[in-house]
Design an enzyme around this catalytic site. Structure first.
Site, PDB file in Angstrom:
ATOM      1  N   GLU A 185     -13.110  16.513 -27.596  1.00 23.36           N
ATOM      2  CA  GLU A 185     -13.310  17.945 -27.367  1.00 23.36           C
ATOM      3  C   GLU A 185     -13.630  18.708 -28.656  1.00 23.36           C
ATOM      4  OE1 GLU A 185      -9.947  20.107 -25.745  1.00 23.36           O
ATOM      5  OE2 GLU A 185     -11.203  21.805 -25.212  1.00 23.36           O
ATOM      6  N   LYS A 227     -16.090  16.416 -23.974  1.00 21.89           N
ATOM      7  CA  LYS A 227     -15.654  17.722 -23.445  1.00 21.89           C
ATOM      8  C   LYS A 227     -16.130  18.827 -24.378  1.00 21.89           C
ATOM      9  CE  LYS A 227     -11.413  20.222 -22.225  1.00 21.89           C
ATOM     10  NZ  LYS A 227     -10.136  20.121 -21.514  1.00 21.89           N
TER      11      LYS A 227
END
Ligand code: 13P
Length: 348
Positions: A185, A227
């Site tokens: 992420e 992500k």
């Protein structure tokens, strides 16, 4: 160049988990706020900032009826993976009974980056191998690490991008060694006046650096989930963009830098409202789904939780209504994966 490749069994396990997490147009529900972040959200609503209240909230989420129709897995915080439900059942058992795959946040937060005012480096690598082994024993099958990039005219610096990319690759390689799928992420933040073009440039630079480090450090691309942020203008940018502009900018940016071997992209919501996050994901899938090498899914925290938390307000009497609101957002996002979300769904 020597390296010890993952065994065929481990490779298969990672690929299977990654595929399971995005199968059937489902997505992930991030409920891994640190205690301080969770407390901040509770404080804004007058909810007690206690371990018990955090447990009640997380128990409400994972006991939402039919959640697994739209959500494949949940990302937990360290406190939650060790907690018990109100009746004394370990929450991991409650989650397994709900047929949700268990994930765990394993970074220990974004800290001041030395010598770089206004920038952050995410920490948590030092004892990560041992912590991953413990989390796997506790039932986790995937993990999450977030790097955050603030945007001004001068930042993020090359140093901040490279340091965070290096850490993300070290994290991802350790996860794969432990049999956990790393959710990767890197978040370019929305706070600021930056244009959609600037977000696109930075997001592209960051992702390029991350995949370069993955190549150098031998991260198996088929066994990760990316992500990223959507490519959006800053919250204070005078020029906000229509859905199709955001969809186009996001997909163009990702197509330049995300290898086709990556099994899925699951966006973070980043502070967008639940409705906007669904509408933007929908616009991307509507326009591009059939032409992309990876599915575009979701791994939202606030865009799924917030309307439900507002209704709950810490009160038992509101649990059912809050669960209905949570399910609704999850269902809207599943529809958005299919390009079937529309504003009329919000009127139900
Ligand atoms: P948001 O969807 O609220 O951005 O949270 C996603 C997440 O997991 C943050 O690390």
């Amino acid at each position: 160049m020597t390296s010890k490749p993952l065994s065929p069994e481990l490779t298969k396990k990672l690929i299977d988990t990654a595929q399971t997490l995005v199968a059937d147009d489902k997505g992930l529900l991030a409920m891994d706020e640190s205690n301080s972040t969770c407390n901040k959200r509770f404080a804004a609503l007058g909810i007690a900032q206690t371990e018990g209240a955090r447990r009640d909230w997380r128990e409400l989420i994972v006991t939402t009826p039919r959640l697994r129709a739209c959500i494949s897995g949940v990302i937990l915080y360290d406190e939650t993976i060790r907690q018990q439900s109100e009746d004394g059942t370990p929450l991991v058992e409650v989650i397994a009974a709900a047929k949700l795959v268990i994930g765990i946040k394993v970074d220990i937060g974004a800290k001041e980056f030395a010598g770089h005012p206004g920038e952050k480096i995410t920490e948590g690598l030092d004892d990560l191998r041992d912590r991953l082994a413990e989390y796997a024993r506790l039932g986790a099958r995937f993990a999450k690490w977030r790097a955050a990039f603030s945007v001004t005219e001068d930042i993020p610096s090359r140093a901040c991008i490279e340091a965070n990319a290096h850490a993300l690759a070290r994290y991802a390689a350790l996860c794969q060694e432990a049999g956990l799928v790393p959710i990767v992420e890197p978040e370019v933040l929305m706070d600021g006046v930056h244009t959609v073009e600037r977000t696109s440039e930075i997001t592209g630079d960051v992702l390029q650096a991350v995949f370069n480090q993955f190549h150098i450090q031998h991260v198996m691309l088929e066994g990760i989930i990316l992500k990223p942020n959507m490519v959006l203008p800053g919250l204070s940018c005078p020029r906000q963009e229509a859905l199709d502009v955001v969809a186009d900018a996001t997909v163009r940016c990702l197509a330049q830098v995300v290898p086709a071997a990556v099994p899925a992209i699951a966006f973070l919501s980043g502070g967008q409202s639940g409705e906007l996050a669904s509408a933007r994901l929908n616009a991307m899938n509507l326009q591009f789904k059939s032409r992309l090498p990876w599915p575009l899914a979701f791994s939202f925290a606030r865009a799924i939780q917030q309307p439900a938390m507002d209704i709950w307000g810490g009160k038992k009497a509101n649990v059912i209504a809050a669960q209905q609101a949570l399910f609704h957002r999850a269902a809207c996002n599943r529809a958005a994966r299919r390009g079937e979300y529309n504003a009329a769904m919000e009127a139900l």
